[in-house]
Design a protein around this motif. Structure first.
Motif: not given
Length: 212
Positions: A173-176, A179-189
């Motif tokens: 799971t890729v968490i950015d 950014l100003a707001e936390p964002t999951i770029v790819r939801e994985g395991a």
């Protein structure tokens, strides 16, 4: 070949600029010394990957090493400390002065530590992070066995370490957090609810999911 011999050989090849296939908890990866831009370029060519797409950096057990390459924000620290080595990639600002082809021209870095002893041992012995990506040709399925990884990228790699089938079978799971707001770029395991709970927020935007 014994495990210490595997580690020594892998480190030797990485220092020579070669690519190595490695097991992780999610999928098999292809990796190189992140300090070697020619080796990073070789990963892009092998995967037929868009060179504007950054690679993640795999770290070992030495937390101090991370600060040389990345600015670990308080939110990133909370995630990393809570989850421990695992199926996450956290995007944070790159450390001042750190440049690598793996950043694809940007100023953020995706950091990860995998709960696989031989990978942690290789990074610790190398003394530098590994630039890494899943060991598949772009758009092809990410491999969950060493044989699958070798079928796709073996011709480009000097070594493949077989750790058996991966435990998750899903990409990290890729968490950015840059950014100003936390964002999951790819939801994985790791699911979105777990990430939101650790960050202390009710919900988090998700750009893409590979969960079934």
């Amino acid at each position: 070949m014994s495990e210490p011999s595997l580690i020594e050989r892998a480190v030797e090849l990485l220092r020579e600029g070669e690519l190595v296939i490695l097991p992780t908890d999610t999928v098999y990866g292809v990796a190189c010394d992140a300090r070697n831009d020619d080796a990073v370029e070789a990963i892009y060519r092998a995967k037929q990957r868009d060179p504007s797409s950054p690679l993640q950096l795999l770290f070992g057990r030495d937390a101090a090493l991370v600060s040389r390459y990345a600015k670990v924000t308080p939110a990133a620290h909370d995630l990393i400390e809570t989850l421990g080595p695992g199926a996450w990639t956290v995007i944070v600002p790159a450390a001042d002065g750190f440049t690598s082809r793996a950043l694809a021209g940007g100023r953020t870095v995706g950091i990860r530590a995998v709960p696989v002893d031989i990978v942690l041992d290789i990074v610790d012995a190398l003394g530098a992070p590994l630039a890494a990506s899943s060991a598949n040709v772009a758009e092809a399925p990410s491999p969950t066995t060493c044989d699958e990884a070798k079928r796709q990228l073996g011709a480009f790699c000097a070594m493949a370490i077989d750790g058996g089938p991966t435990s998750h079978g899903l990409d990290s799971t890729v968490i950015d957090l840059s950014l100003a707001e936390p964002t999951i770029v790819r939801e994985g395991a790791i699911d979105r609810a777990t990430v939101a709970r650790i960050l202390g927020i009710s919900q988090i935007p998700v750009l893409r999911s590979v969960r079934q």
